[in-house]
Structures are given as structure tokens and as C-alpha cells.
Design an enzyme around this catalytic site. Structure first.
Site, mmCIF file in Angstrom:
data_model
loop_
_atom_site.group_PDB
_atom_site.id
_atom_site.type_symbol
_atom_site.label_atom_id
_atom_site.label_comp_id
_atom_site.label_asym_id
_atom_site.label_seq_id
_atom_site.Cartn_x
_atom_site.Cartn_y
_atom_site.Cartn_z
ATOM 1 N N HIS A 1 0.848 -1.183 0.000
ATOM 2 C CA HIS A 1 0.000 0.000 0.000
ATOM 3 C C HIS A 1 0.886 1.236 0.000
ATOM 4 O O HIS A 1 2.075 1.159 0.280
ATOM 5 C CB HIS A 1 -0.928 0.012 1.205
ATOM 6 N N ALA A 2 0.278 2.334 -0.333
ATOM 7 C CA ALA A 2 0.990 3.609 -0.322
ATOM 8 C C ALA A 2 0.027 4.671 0.188
ATOM 9 O O ALA A 2 -1.179 4.435 0.321
ATOM 10 C CB ALA A 2 1.483 3.963 -1.713
#
Length: 109
Positions: free
Chosen positions: A22-23
Site C-alpha cells: 500500500h501507499a
């Protein structure tokens, strides 16, 4: 993502057999989304305790609020020690959805 892992290590490997890719929310995210990838051949990321990985969760969110709530919901799912092996063995999308939904319901109790 590869550059970040090379620089900072296997921080996305958050539990035995599980990676959460994820970011932060940003302009590259068009809409919220979740993907689940199961690997027939587990992958070694270089984590000292949680390798090899057989389930990779991909999370994309459009807002900081969605990021926090989505990660919290996933954390509740993976409080169930059977969730990761069940996802790794899932044969189709319906089974993945069933596992995630059951785990979320149990966490709400």
C-alpha cells in the site's frame, strides 16, 4: 514499491505469510480498491520472521481517512489466525470475499 523495499527492507511483510502492499493516498489513486493475490509458490521478501509470503494484499485509497479505516479493517481480519492460511488456499473470488467478510463480522462482535 520495489525501490522502497530495496531501500527500507521488507516492511510490507506484516505477518507470517502476508504482505500488505500500500501507499499513501495521492493523485495516482483513481478510486479505492483492494486486491488479494495468492501465490502457489511463496515469495521470500527478506523478512527475518514472516517469510515466505503466500498472500499479498494490495490496497489503494483516495483519502487519508480511507487509508486509516481500511488498514484498521484489515488488521481486524488478520487477528484471526486462520485468515491467512484460508486466503492462501482460496480457490476463487467468492471464497476470498467469504473469508474477509466472516473475519470482519467476527471482529465486530
Amino acid at each position: 514499491m520495489i525501490q522502497v523495499i530495496e531501500e527500507f527492507g521488507a516492511y510490507i511483510v506484516i505477518a507470517p505469510g502476508l504482505a500488505l502492499a500500500h501507499a499513501r493516498p495521492g493523485p495516482d489513486v483513481n478510486r479505492d480498491g483492494l486486491s488479494v493475490v495468492t501465490l502457489d509458490d511463496p515469495v521470500v521478501f527478506g523478512h527475518p520472521h514472516n517469510d515466505p509470503v503466500s498472500v499479498v494484499i494490495g490496497l489503494a485509497v483516495t483519502s487519508p481517512e480511507a487509508h486509516v479505516s481500511s488498514v484498521a479493517e484489515l488488521a481486524n481480519v488478520f487477528n484471526d489466525p486462520d485468515a491467512i492460511p484460508a486466503l492462501a488456499a482460496a480457490g476463487d473470488v467468492a471464497e476470498v470475499q467469504r473469508i474477509l467478510t466472516l473475519s470482519e463480522e467476527e471482529a465486530a462482535r
